[in-house]
Write a protein that holds these residues in place. Structure first.
Motif: not given
Length: 185
Positions: A55-68, A83-90
């Protein structure tokens, strides 16, 4: 986790389940970095970056799930929309600290399962808000029930490379010269 990186978590157990079986459980995580940059928490089977999910959080965006899938930027790709199932993400920058929060389902199809026992996690942060090479990172094992954590020490690849070069020079080049020099005495 580090002097400038803090991770907080809470396991959310739905009614009708228990912390042992944890059917339908979610985990709420908060990563706090003393700086202004992207932050990441990754879930891994072996403690290594490649093959992990983050889960990567970039300021100014909503955190998202990534494959590495590799260590290059091109191998760090967002998971498909379904697969973007995060809730309450900030993610936000407050008083010089980057704070990322999210809630994630612990057991999702075709993803690395998070258990209430030992889990391989990784954390990282960048040197700016632009996603790129991490300024710092670490792998650790966290038991979500007991709270016990251990840092996974990875081998120093530079030392191994230097060792190999010196061994090659000693045995591959200098030893044959020594044998040859002794023959011409």
């Amino acid at each position: 986790l580090a002097l400038d990186f803090l991770l907080r978590y809470r396991i959310n157990v739905p009614s009708g389940s228990d912390p042992v079986t944890c059917e339908g459980c979610t985990i709420t995580m908060q990563a706090i970095y003393d700086g202004d940059a992207w932050v990441a928490i990754a879930f891994s089977n072996d403690g290594l970056m490649i093959g992990s999910e983050a889960v990567i959080g970039i300021p100014g965006t909503v955190p998202a799930k990534y494959n590495l899938d590799s260590k290059s930027n091109s191998g760090v790709q967002p998971m498909p929309e379904e697969q973007q199932t995060l809730t309450d993400a900030s993610v936000s920058v407050e008083d010089g600290q980057t704070v990322m929060e999210f809630t994630k389902i612990m057991k999702e199809p075709n993803e690395i399962e998070i258990t209430t026992g030992d889990n391989n996690f990784l954390w990282a942060y960048g040197s700016s808000q632009a996603l790129g090479y991490h300024a710092a990172r670490e792998s650790f094992v966290q038991n979500l029930s007991t709270g016990a954590a251990t840092v996974v020490v990875s081998p120093n690849m530079s030392a191994w490379l230097a060792h190999g070069v010196v061994a090659f020079l000693a045995w591959g080049m200098l030893s044959p010269f020594a044998v040859e020099a002794s023959l011409f005495r």
